[in-house]
Design a protein around this motif. Structure first.
Motif, PDB file in Angstrom:
ATOM      1  N   GLN A  12      15.830  12.889  21.868  1.00 41.63           N
ATOM      2  CA  GLN A  12      15.308  14.007  22.248  1.00 41.63           C
ATOM      3  C   GLN A  12      15.295  15.276  21.445  1.00 41.63           C
ATOM      4  OE1 GLN A  12      13.540  14.692  25.581  1.00 41.63           O
ATOM      5  NE2 GLN A  12      13.421  12.377  25.151  1.00 41.63           N
ATOM      6  N   ASN A  13      16.323  15.290  20.568  1.00 42.91           N
ATOM      7  CA  ASN A  13      16.094  16.332  19.298  1.00 42.91           C
ATOM      8  C   ASN A  13      15.283  16.099  18.187  1.00 42.91           C
ATOM      9  OD1 ASN A  13      17.811  18.101  21.083  1.00 42.91           O
ATOM     10  ND2 ASN A  13      19.550  16.872  20.457  1.00 42.91           N
ATOM     11  N   LEU A  14      14.687  14.871  18.193  1.00 41.06           N
ATOM     12  CA  LEU A  14      13.905  14.536  17.174  1.00 41.06           C
ATOM     13  C   LEU A  14      12.631  15.517  16.749  1.00 41.06           C
ATOM     14  CD1 LEU A  14      13.446  12.250  15.157  1.00 41.06           C
ATOM     15  CD2 LEU A  14      11.968  11.269  16.676  1.00 41.06           C
ATOM     16  N   LYS A  15      12.690  16.041  15.817  1.00 42.32           N
ATOM     17  CA  LYS A  15      11.607  17.133  15.244  1.00 42.32           C
ATOM     18  C   LYS A  15      10.562  16.638  14.392  1.00 42.32           C
ATOM     19  CE  LYS A  15      14.446  20.533  16.525  1.00 42.32           C
ATOM     20  NZ  LYS A  15      14.732  20.519  18.070  1.00 42.32           N
ATOM     21  N   GLU A  16      10.718  15.788  13.675  1.00 39.58           N
ATOM     22  CA  GLU A  16       9.646  14.898  12.974  1.00 39.58           C
ATOM     23  C   GLU A  16       9.528  13.430  13.215  1.00 39.58           C
ATOM     24  OE1 GLU A  16       9.773  16.329   8.970  1.00 39.58           O
ATOM     25  OE2 GLU A  16      10.350  18.396   9.435  1.00 39.58           O
ATOM     26  N   LEU A  17       8.341  13.048  13.211  1.00 36.90           N
ATOM     27  CA  LEU A  17       8.246  11.583  13.122  1.00 36.90           C
ATOM     28  C   LEU A  17       6.894  11.064  12.500  1.00 36.90           C
ATOM     29  CD1 LEU A  17       9.298   9.037  14.783  1.00 36.90           C
ATOM     30  CD2 LEU A  17       7.775   9.611  16.812  1.00 36.90           C
ATOM     31  N   TYR A  18       7.010  10.239  11.612  1.00 36.69           N
ATOM     32  CA  TYR A  18       6.258   9.723  10.650  1.00 36.69           C
ATOM     33  C   TYR A  18       5.815   8.390  10.889  1.00 36.69           C
ATOM     34  CZ  TYR A  18       6.860  14.260   8.199  1.00 36.69           C
ATOM     35  OH  TYR A  18       7.158  15.596   8.161  1.00 36.69           O
ATOM     36  N   LEU A  19       4.592   7.986  11.513  1.00 39.62           N
ATOM     37  CA  LEU A  19       4.357   6.658  11.717  1.00 39.62           C
ATOM     38  C   LEU A  19       3.277   6.259  11.033  1.00 39.62           C
ATOM     39  CD1 LEU A  19       5.583   6.900  15.569  1.00 39.62           C
ATOM     40  CD2 LEU A  19       6.531   5.479  13.720  1.00 39.62           C
ATOM     41  N   ILE A  25      -3.028   0.727  17.847  1.00 42.26           N
ATOM     42  CA  ILE A  25      -4.669   0.747  18.582  1.00 42.26           C
ATOM     43  C   ILE A  25      -4.452   1.813  19.688  1.00 42.26           C
ATOM     44  CG2 ILE A  25      -6.001  -0.316  19.802  1.00 42.26           C
ATOM     45  CD1 ILE A  25      -5.489  -2.926  18.517  1.00 42.26           C
ATOM     46  N   ASP A  26      -3.483   1.959  20.228  1.00 43.06           N
ATOM     47  CA  ASP A  26      -3.113   2.881  21.500  1.00 43.06           C
ATOM     48  C   ASP A  26      -2.062   3.830  21.033  1.00 43.06           C
ATOM     49  OD1 ASP A  26      -5.204   1.936  23.254  1.00 43.06           O
ATOM     50  OD2 ASP A  26      -3.665   0.356  23.554  1.00 43.06           O
ATOM     51  N   PHE A  27      -2.209   5.122  21.271  1.00 44.06           N
ATOM     52  CA  PHE A  27      -1.112   6.100  21.120  1.00 44.06           C
ATOM     53  C   PHE A  27       0.127   5.482  21.836  1.00 44.06           C
ATOM     54  CE2 PHE A  27       1.108  10.030  22.077  1.00 44.06           C
ATOM     55  CZ  PHE A  27       0.871  10.505  21.124  1.00 44.06           C
ATOM     56  N   PRO A  28       1.191   5.375  21.057  1.00 52.10           N
ATOM     57  CA  PRO A  28       2.325   5.030  21.650  1.00 52.10           C
ATOM     58  C   PRO A  28       3.017   5.807  22.902  1.00 52.10           C
ATOM     59  CG  PRO A  28       2.582   4.740  19.232  1.00 52.10           C
ATOM     60  CD  PRO A  28       1.342   5.664  19.706  1.00 52.10           C
ATOM     61  N   ALA A  29       2.939   5.576  23.988  1.00 50.44           N
ATOM     62  CA  ALA A  29       3.301   6.220  24.953  1.00 50.44           C
ATOM     63  C   ALA A  29       4.469   7.026  24.998  1.00 50.44           C
ATOM     64  CB  ALA A  29       3.415   5.757  26.528  1.00 50.44           C
ATOM     65  N   LEU A  40       4.234  15.309  13.754  1.00 43.65           N
ATOM     66  CA  LEU A  40       3.917  14.134  14.308  1.00 43.65           C
ATOM     67  C   LEU A  40       2.855  13.559  13.380  1.00 43.65           C
ATOM     68  CD1 LEU A  40       4.005  11.430  15.907  1.00 43.65           C
ATOM     69  CD2 LEU A  40       2.375  12.480  17.624  1.00 43.65           C
ATOM     70  N   SER A  41       2.960  12.280  12.498  1.00 42.61           N
ATOM     71  CA  SER A  41       2.141  12.090  11.530  1.00 42.61           C
ATOM     72  C   SER A  41       1.683  10.377  12.140  1.00 42.61           C
ATOM     73  CB  SER A  41       2.626  11.877  10.165  1.00 42.61           C
ATOM     74  OG  SER A  41       1.341  11.745   9.631  1.00 42.61           O
ATOM     75  N   LEU A  42       0.678  10.274  12.211  1.00 42.26           N
ATOM     76  CA  LEU A  42      -0.008   8.836  12.784  1.00 42.26           C
ATOM     77  C   LEU A  42      -1.102   8.401  11.820  1.00 42.26           C
ATOM     78  CD1 LEU A  42       0.189   9.143  16.455  1.00 42.26           C
ATOM     79  CD2 LEU A  42       1.571   7.331  14.972  1.00 42.26           C
ATOM     80  N   LYS A  43      -1.125   8.892  10.525  1.00 39.91           N
ATOM     81  CA  LYS A  43      -1.913   8.589   9.583  1.00 39.91           C
ATOM     82  C   LYS A  43      -2.164   7.069   9.228  1.00 39.91           C
ATOM     83  CE  LYS A  43      -0.054  11.018   6.150  1.00 39.91           C
ATOM     84  NZ  LYS A  43      -0.028  11.691   5.094  1.00 39.91           N
ATOM     85  N   GLU A  44      -3.589   6.714   9.105  1.00 42.27           N
ATOM     86  CA  GLU A  44      -3.913   5.217   8.787  1.00 42.27           C
ATOM     87  C   GLU A  44      -3.314   4.239   9.767  1.00 42.27           C
ATOM     88  OE1 GLU A  44      -3.601   4.323   4.544  1.00 42.27           O
ATOM     89  OE2 GLU A  44      -3.361   6.120   4.020  1.00 42.27           O
ATOM     90  N   ASN A  45      -3.929   4.587  10.887  1.00 44.50           N
ATOM     91  CA  ASN A  45      -3.536   3.376  12.031  1.00 44.50           C
ATOM     92  C   ASN A  45      -5.105   3.149  12.650  1.00 44.50           C
ATOM     93  OD1 ASN A  45      -0.666   3.117  12.904  1.00 44.50           O
ATOM     94  ND2 ASN A  45      -0.742   5.342  12.374  1.00 44.50           N
ATOM     95  N   TYR A  46      -5.014   2.776  13.770  1.00 41.68           N
ATOM     96  CA  TYR A  46      -6.405   2.312  14.615  1.00 41.68           C
ATOM     97  C   TYR A  46      -6.322   3.272  15.787  1.00 41.68           C
ATOM     98  CZ  TYR A  46      -6.191  -1.447  10.814  1.00 41.68           C
ATOM     99  OH  TYR A  46      -5.987  -1.694   9.676  1.00 41.68           O
ATOM    100  N   LEU A  47      -6.097   4.290  15.805  1.00 41.93           N
ATOM    101  CA  LEU A  47      -6.191   5.080  16.972  1.00 41.93           C
ATOM    102  C   LEU A  47      -7.716   5.476  17.261  1.00 41.93           C
ATOM    103  CD1 LEU A  47      -3.049   7.208  16.643  1.00 41.93           C
ATOM    104  CD2 LEU A  47      -3.393   4.977  18.114  1.00 41.93           C
ATOM    105  N   SER A  48      -8.342   5.298  18.411  1.00 44.90           N
ATOM    106  CA  SER A  48      -9.433   5.971  18.577  1.00 44.90           C
ATOM    107  C   SER A  48      -9.592   7.088  19.909  1.00 44.90           C
ATOM    108  CB  SER A  48     -10.330   4.642  19.171  1.00 44.90           C
ATOM    109  OG  SER A  48      -9.895   4.288  20.366  1.00 44.90           O
ATOM    110  N   VAL A  62       2.329  20.368  13.783  1.00 44.53           N
ATOM    111  CA  VAL A  62       1.628  19.404  12.743  1.00 44.53           C
ATOM    112  C   VAL A  62       1.270  18.379  13.581  1.00 44.53           C
ATOM    113  CG1 VAL A  62       1.418  18.380  10.742  1.00 44.53           C
ATOM    114  CG2 VAL A  62       2.543  20.747  10.908  1.00 44.53           C
ATOM    115  N   LEU A  63      -0.070  17.715  13.737  1.00 43.97           N
ATOM    116  CA  LEU A  63      -0.445  16.451  13.955  1.00 43.97           C
ATOM    117  C   LEU A  63      -1.373  15.974  13.212  1.00 43.97           C
ATOM    118  CD1 LEU A  63      -0.766  14.462  16.212  1.00 43.97           C
ATOM    119  CD2 LEU A  63      -2.605  15.766  17.293  1.00 43.97           C
ATOM    120  N   ASP A  64      -1.002  14.919  12.365  1.00 40.97           N
ATOM    121  CA  ASP A  64      -1.855  14.357  11.200  1.00 40.97           C
ATOM    122  C   ASP A  64      -2.402  12.876  11.931  1.00 40.97           C
ATOM    123  OD1 ASP A  64      -3.172  13.485   9.089  1.00 40.97           O
ATOM    124  OD2 ASP A  64      -1.543  14.102   7.672  1.00 40.97           O
TER     125      ASP A  64
END
Length: 75
Positions: A12-19, A25-29, A40-48, A62-64
């Protein structure tokens, strides 16, 4: 990675997440439960699309999502 473990929601205290460069394919719930995320960075995935639950990330600065499969971006 194609999925994230539910245990990630305990950080719950996580501030940055790079995936970047995964197979999402789906945004991880579980990400929507990380309410203190600022980056939050989710560059180069298959999200639509993004779920409405992304609204729960009220501290997000920041949302990349570069190089995904979006046809249109939500308003």
């Amino acid at each position: 990675l194609e999925n994230l473990p539910i245990e990630l929601s305990q950080l719950q205290n996580l501030k940055e997440l790079y995936l970047d460069i995964n197979l999402f394919i789906d945004f991880p719930a579980v990400i929507s439960q990380l309410k203190n995320l600022k980056v939050l960075s989710l560059k180069e995935n298959y999200l639509s699309h993004l779920p409405e639950t992304i609204q729960h990330l009220s501290y997000l600065e920041v949302l990349d999502l570069d190089k995904n499969k979006f046809q249109e971006f939500p308003k």
